[in-house]
Every structure is written in structure tokens, then in C-alpha cells.
Write a protein that holds these residues in place. Structure first.
Motif, short mmCIF file in Angstrom:
data_model
loop_
_atom_site.label_atom_id
_atom_site.label_comp_id
_atom_site.label_asym_id
_atom_site.label_seq_id
_atom_site.Cartn_x
_atom_site.Cartn_y
_atom_site.Cartn_z
N ARG A 1 1.14 -0.99 -0.01
CA ARG A 1 -0.01 0.14 0.19
C ARG A 1 0.80 1.67 0.05
O ARG A 1 0.46 2.01 -0.82
N PRO A 2 1.44 1.16 1.21
CA PRO A 2 2.69 2.64 0.75
C PRO A 2 3.17 3.30 -0.36
O PRO A 2 2.88 4.05 -1.14
N VAL A 3 3.88 2.16 -1.62
CA VAL A 3 3.99 2.30 -3.02
C VAL A 3 2.92 2.62 -3.18
O VAL A 3 3.06 3.83 -4.21
N TRP A 4 2.01 2.34 -3.59
CA TRP A 4 0.66 2.74 -4.10
C TRP A 4 -0.24 3.81 -4.33
O TRP A 4 -0.71 4.68 -4.04
N GLU A 5 0.11 4.67 -2.81
CA GLU A 5 -0.85 5.07 -1.80
C GLU A 5 0.46 6.26 -2.92
O GLU A 5 0.06 7.78 -3.71
N ALA A 6 1.62 6.88 -2.54
CA ALA A 6 2.27 7.48 -3.21
C ALA A 6 2.12 7.34 -5.44
O ALA A 6 2.03 8.53 -5.54
N ALA A 7 2.32 6.37 -5.54
CA ALA A 7 1.70 6.29 -7.43
C ALA A 7 0.50 7.12 -7.11
O ALA A 7 0.09 7.80 -8.53
N GLU A 8 -0.41 6.62 -6.50
CA GLU A 8 -2.05 7.66 -6.68
C GLU A 8 -1.84 9.34 -6.62
O GLU A 8 -2.15 9.84 -7.79
N LYS A 9 -0.92 9.12 -6.07
CA LYS A 9 -0.70 10.93 -5.94
C LYS A 9 -0.27 11.35 -7.32
O LYS A 9 -0.21 12.52 -7.40
N LEU B 1 -0.49 2.93 -15.63
CA LEU B 1 -0.34 3.17 -13.59
C LEU B 1 -1.87 3.75 -13.23
O LEU B 1 -1.89 3.45 -11.67
N GLY B 2 -2.43 4.83 -13.60
CA GLY B 2 -3.89 4.69 -12.84
C GLY B 2 -5.10 3.67 -12.37
O GLY B 2 -5.44 3.70 -11.63
N LEU B 3 -5.13 2.68 -14.07
CA LEU B 3 -5.40 1.53 -13.47
C LEU B 3 -5.68 0.50 -12.64
O LEU B 3 -6.11 0.40 -11.98
N MET B 4 -3.83 0.51 -12.27
CA MET B 4 -2.94 -0.34 -11.66
C MET B 4 -3.94 0.48 -10.14
O MET B 4 -3.34 -0.89 -9.45
N ALA B 5 -4.08 1.61 -9.98
CA ALA B 5 -3.74 2.22 -8.51
C ALA B 5 -5.59 1.78 -8.04
O ALA B 5 -4.78 1.38 -7.21
N VAL B 6 -6.09 1.73 -8.88
CA VAL B 6 -7.61 1.55 -9.29
C VAL B 6 -7.58 0.01 -8.18
O VAL B 6 -7.93 -0.23 -7.41
N GLY B 7 -6.70 -1.20 -9.10
CA GLY B 7 -7.01 -2.37 -8.45
C GLY B 7 -5.83 -2.14 -6.86
O GLY B 7 -5.85 -3.49 -5.95
N ALA B 8 -4.68 -1.37 -6.97
CA ALA B 8 -4.24 -1.36 -5.89
C ALA B 8 -5.09 -1.77 -4.27
O ALA B 8 -4.94 -1.62 -3.56
#
Length: 298
Positions: free
Chosen positions: A28-36, A195-202
Motif C-alpha cells: 500500500r505505501p508504494v501505491w499511495e505514492a503512485a496515486e499522488k 498506472l492509474g488503472l493499476m492504482a485502482v486495482g491496488a
């Protein structure tokens, strides 16, 4: 069969993000940064590029533009009305309402090219340019109000709204960036969709839909049934030509925007509920988009 597989790559990207977050060290920490990164840079750059470089031709597509605004505006009214249902949680509704009227711009552009070629892409670019500001303003309003954020302040710093308006201004003024800058921005924007779609999946937790199953079903019904039906009526009322009619119906039947999850997460909403809605909407779109286009031919 080809039409049915149109949205399969997007759904597979969502599943990829889910698997990476759950079963690898990319947690999750990785994907929280990706979301931003997606929300503040990648999506805004993609929107700016798409709108600033498109041939909008507003005079030749006035009726199509009115139809697009009518579709999105109807979705806003229907989604907002669900707040009046007894027992609807305010935070869940504020987070999920956007799913009823926002649309996936990337899928819209790909679908338009398949339906009407370069002309279809130009028509959809116009719909994106005029409807993205309306959809994003309507998406921010309930989240800002529920979260105690200043509405005008949130609008003034919303990167999706700002990038859309900047793209429109650049387009109308005929501004063109130096080639090196334009190519760099294009490459940045290309990273937004995967990356946006993968962030949704994460961030996916389909179980979150159980928090309000009736609200989820109603929002998905608006997105995938009510709006396409209204698009048929608007196309008839506006006497659209066959090509523009197919574009409007396809536009109305699109899955919801993948960035809906990112917006909910960044504004303190019920992000996992929205992630579930985005995933189901993408899956439904694989079936409903070709179905509505098929019905249009009768």
C-alpha cells in the motif's frame, strides 16, 4: 467478439495492480505514492495534451456538444438525487456519486477511433473538453462539502479541472509548445492510463460494495443503463447525424473514470467503495458498450 474484448486490457491492468499490491513487496505505501503521482501529474498532463492538440470544431458540432452536456448533467442530477434515499451514508454517497456521471476519457478516445476514425476522435475530444469540467466540479462538490473542505478552494486547486481549462485556453489561442516539450509531455501522459488503472486495482476491496449494495447498484444503473437510454432520446431530439449519434451513445455508455478512486482517496472519501465501483463499471462496460451500439443499429 472484438467489441466485447475492447475493455479487457483495462480490466487486466486493474487485476495486475490488485495482484502486485496483495502478493508482492509493492504494498500500500508504494501505491499511495503512485496515486499522488497519477492525480497531480500524469492525468492532468494527459488531459492537457488531449484537449490542447485536438481539432474541436465547435461550430460544426454544437448539437453533439449539447447532447454530451445533457447526458453528463442528467447523470449528475440522478446521482445527487440518491442522497435523498433513506439510510444512505453521507460519506459513501459523497464518494460514489461521481461514478454515476464521470466517464473514462481514455476508453472514449480509443472507441471513437474505432467507430468513426479521425473524425470520431475529434468529436470525442470536444465532448471531453466541455464535459470534464462539469463532471469534475460535480464530483468535487459532495466530497468537499462532506469533508469540510472549502469548495471554491478545492476547485481552484483541482489538477484535473485546471489542466482541462488550460488545455481549452491553449487550444482556442492556438498555442503550441516547442517540439521537445510537447514530446516530453506526451510521454508523461502516456503513463497515466496503465498506472492509474493499476492504482485502482491496488486499492481494490470488492467487499466494500457490501457497505451500501443498493447505492452501488443504483449508481451503476445510472452509468450503464439510464444515461445510454437518455442519449438515445437526446440524439433523436437534436436530430444528430448517424455518426454523431453513435458517438453520443458510446460516450453515454462508457465505464466510469478510473481517476474517481484517486479523487476519493485524495479527498478523504470512502476510496475502497469507489474502487469496487470502478472495477465493476469497467467489467460491465465490456458488455454494455457493444450492446448499446448494437441496439442503435436497429
Amino acid at each position: 467478439m472484438t467489441d466485447l474484448l475492447l475493455l479487457l486490457p483495462d480490466f487486466l491492468l486493474i487485476l495486475t495492480g490488485f495482484a502486485l499490491c496483495r502478493y508482492t513487496s509493492l504494498d500500500r505505501p508504494v501505491w499511495e505514492a503512485a496515486e499522488k503521482l497519477v492525480y497531480y501529474l500524469l492525468f492532468p498532463v494527459l488531459l492537457f495534451n488531449s484537449i490542447s492538440r485536438s481539432v474541436l470544431q465547435p461550430a460544426a458540432t454544437l448539437h453533439l456538444a449539447l447532447g454530451g452536456l445533457a447526458v453528463v448533467g442528467s447523470g449528475v442530477l440522478l446521482a445527487y438525487a440518491l442522497r435523498l434515499w433513506p439510510g444512505v451514508d453521507a460519506q459513501t454517497h459523497a464518494s460514489g456519486a461521481q461514478v454515476g456521471f464521470r466517464f473514462n476519457s481514455f476508453i472514449a478516445l480509443a472507441l471513437a477511433e474505432r467507430l468513426q476514425g479521425a473524425q470520431g476522435v475529434a468529436w470525442v475530444a470536444l465532448l471531453i473538453a466541455i464535459c470534464v469540467p462539469l463532471a469534475n466540479v460535480a464530483a468535487v462538490w459532495p466530497l468537499a462539502r462532506h469533508g469540510g473542505h472549502g469548495y471554491l478552494r478545492e476547485l481552484g486547486r483541482n489538477p484535473l479541472i485546471l489542466s482541462t481549462l488550460a488545455g481549452l485556453v491553449a487550444n482556442l489561442l492556438g498555442l503550441r509548445l516547442p517540439e521537445a516539450a510537447a514530446i516530453s509531455l506526451q510521454k508523461i501522459g502516456l503513463a497515466a492510463l496503465p498506472l492509474g488503472l493499476m492504482a485502482v486495482g491496488a486499492g481494490l476491496r470488492l467487499g466494500a460494495l457490501k457497505d451500501s449494495p443498493k447505492l452501488a447498484a443504483a449508481l451503476l444503473a445510472i452509468r450503464h443503463a439510464a444515461l445510454p437510454l437518455l442519449a438515445f432520446a437526446f440524439a433523436w431530439a437534436l436530430a444528430l447525424a448517424p455518426g454523431q449519434r453513435s458517438i453520443l451513445v458510446a460516450f453515454a455508455a462508457l465505464p466510469t473514470a478510473s481517476s474517481a478512486y484517486v479523487l476519493a482517496a485524495r479527498m478523504g472519501g470512502h476510496a475502497s467503495f469507489v474502487a469496487g465501483l470502478v472495477t465493476v463499471s469497467t467489467l460491465l462496460g465490456m458488455l454494455t458498450v457493444p450492446l448499446w451500439l448494437m441496439l442503435l443499429r436497429f
